[in-house]
Design an enzyme around this catalytic site. Sequence first.
Site, PDB file in Angstrom:
ATOM      1  N   GLU A  96       0.823  -1.197   0.000  1.00  0.00           N
ATOM      2  CA  GLU A  96       0.000   0.000   0.000  1.00  0.00           C
ATOM      3  C   GLU A  96       0.863   1.256   0.000  1.00  0.00           C
ATOM      4  O   GLU A  96       1.930   1.287   0.615  1.00  0.00           O
ATOM      5  CB  GLU A  96      -0.937   0.004   1.215  1.00  0.00           C
ATOM      6  CG  GLU A  96      -2.045  -1.018   1.039  1.00  0.00           C
ATOM      7  CD  GLU A  96      -3.076  -1.005   2.156  1.00  0.00           C
ATOM      8  OE1 GLU A  96      -4.223  -1.391   1.882  1.00  0.00           O
ATOM      9  OE2 GLU A  96      -2.744  -0.630   3.293  1.00  0.00           O
ATOM     10  N   CYS A 116       5.526  -6.810   7.444  1.00  0.00           N
ATOM     11  CA  CYS A 116       6.577  -6.342   8.350  1.00  0.00           C
ATOM     12  C   CYS A 116       6.818  -7.393   9.419  1.00  0.00           C
ATOM     13  O   CYS A 116       5.887  -8.062   9.866  1.00  0.00           O
ATOM     14  CB  CYS A 116       6.142  -5.026   9.000  1.00  0.00           C
ATOM     15  SG  CYS A 116       7.428  -4.289  10.025  1.00  0.00           S
ATOM     16  N   GLY A 163       6.368  -2.053   6.427  1.00  0.00           N
ATOM     17  CA  GLY A 163       7.743  -2.528   6.519  1.00  0.00           C
ATOM     18  C   GLY A 163       8.629  -1.654   7.388  1.00  0.00           C
ATOM     19  O   GLY A 163       8.285  -0.537   7.754  1.00  0.00           O
ATOM     20  N   GLU A 164       9.785  -2.204   7.733  1.00  0.00           N
ATOM     21  CA  GLU A 164      10.820  -1.498   8.504  1.00  0.00           C
ATOM     22  C   GLU A 164      11.965  -1.182   7.528  1.00  0.00           C
ATOM     23  O   GLU A 164      12.690  -2.080   7.106  1.00  0.00           O
ATOM     24  CB  GLU A 164      11.300  -2.404   9.647  1.00  0.00           C
ATOM     25  CG  GLU A 164      12.620  -2.024  10.306  1.00  0.00           C
ATOM     26  CD  GLU A 164      12.696  -0.597  10.808  1.00  0.00           C
ATOM     27  OE1 GLU A 164      13.516   0.162  10.262  1.00  0.00           O
ATOM     28  OE2 GLU A 164      11.958  -0.237  11.746  1.00  0.00           O
ATOM     29  N   SER A 195      11.600   6.357   8.369  1.00  0.00           N
ATOM     30  CA  SER A 195      11.148   6.094   9.732  1.00  0.00           C
ATOM     31  C   SER A 195      11.553   4.679  10.154  1.00  0.00           C
ATOM     32  O   SER A 195      11.251   3.711   9.463  1.00  0.00           O
ATOM     33  CB  SER A 195       9.626   6.220   9.781  1.00  0.00           C
ATOM     34  OG  SER A 195       9.161   5.862  11.059  1.00  0.00           O
ATOM     35  N   LEU A 219       8.999   5.975  18.442  1.00  0.00           N
ATOM     36  CA  LEU A 219       9.409   5.816  19.838  1.00  0.00           C
ATOM     37  C   LEU A 219       8.277   5.180  20.648  1.00  0.00           C
ATOM     38  O   LEU A 219       8.443   4.110  21.225  1.00  0.00           O
ATOM     39  CB  LEU A 219       9.801   7.183  20.403  1.00  0.00           C
ATOM     40  CG  LEU A 219      10.581   7.180  21.703  1.00  0.00           C
ATOM     41  CD1 LEU A 219      11.895   6.431  21.564  1.00  0.00           C
ATOM     42  CD2 LEU A 219      10.850   8.615  22.155  1.00  0.00           C
ATOM     43  N   CYS A 337      -1.333   6.214   9.721  1.00  0.00           N
ATOM     44  CA  CYS A 337      -0.236   5.435  10.305  1.00  0.00           C
ATOM     45  C   CYS A 337      -0.768   4.219  11.060  1.00  0.00           C
ATOM     46  O   CYS A 337      -1.685   4.340  11.855  1.00  0.00           O
ATOM     47  CB  CYS A 337       0.552   6.301  11.273  1.00  0.00           C
ATOM     48  SG  CYS A 337       1.331   7.678  10.453  1.00  0.00           S
TER      49      CYS A 337
END
Length: 350
Positions: A96, A116, A163-164, A195, A219, A337
């Site tokens: 997406e 992810c 994803g990371e 990010s 965080l 998000c």
Amino acid sequence: MERTHHLPDIRTLSPKELSQVVSELGQPAFRAKQLNEWLFEKNVCSFEEMTNLPKAFREQLAEHFFFAVPTEVVKQVSKDGSRKYLLQFPDGVAVETVGMPSRNRLAVCISTQAGCNMGCAFCATGLAGLTRSLTAQEMVDQVVHVSRDLGERVTSVVFMGQGEPFANFNETVRALRMLNSEHGLNIGARHLTVSTCGIIPNIRAFADLPEQFTLAVSLHSAIQSTRNQLMPGVKKYTLVRLHEALQLYTEKTGRRPTYEFAMIEGINDTNPEMNALCDFCEGTLCHVNLIQLNDIPDSPFKPSPMKKVEELQRRLQMRGVETTIRNSRGSDIDAACGQLKQRKINVHLS
């Protein structure tokens, strides 16, 4: 058209390899420069669009190569004007992407992986695990797709979709450079933001890059036990070490990292949580983005009330920390998000 999948994507060739192809197909050398311009400056998605190349040459190219561009499976338009796309690559994997237009600007949020592995408790993307990482070209293709659909130049890109990015570090950096290149989309490095959940070795590697790319860190809590519960995938990278790595980053680059903090009722909006965040940030170069958690169906987590978000902003500002309350774009189409999880995918893909 099935045969195309066995052909190479022409955009994976280097300029040198393109020159070789041009000469092997009996074309004059200047055609390589034209090809390069079409592929990487104009970002075309078919040979037909290369109008200054002879038709016979375009047909030859189509016999030997193809464009592995994604197909749009679903597009949803939010009442705030943002658009969410489900884009499917030739191997059937889909991701997406979100386009967010606002006065004379167009921001795009892209995915770096299909799914992810981080397993963050409040994020819909992580629920299904990781399918595969994307290539740099597949990341750039998402940006090009949104730009074409909206008929506008993209002015900023955030690597904050599925994803990371730092679990796919090399391809992410390649994509950043392709987007930043004056021969590519020519987006300023400071308008390209990555990010991460806080993968420390790659925060260090990111600090060593010569470009001025922007770093954001998810965080979500400055208390270790809470963060472990919310973000089990980065348990081994402790907050103490994360703090050190980010100090190193600001010393090396002189740039201000952004901390993303999605506020969850009763979890990270309590008095001790707010104090811990203020302590974590005070006296350091940073910017905190406060977000009310976006609702995910069946999730035990609920967004903090707005007054709590505003209270945390006040507390941070009193300690001299730059803070913004971020409005989520596209939450009505699950484009905000933590909401990206391809809800429509089973219906459309065989």
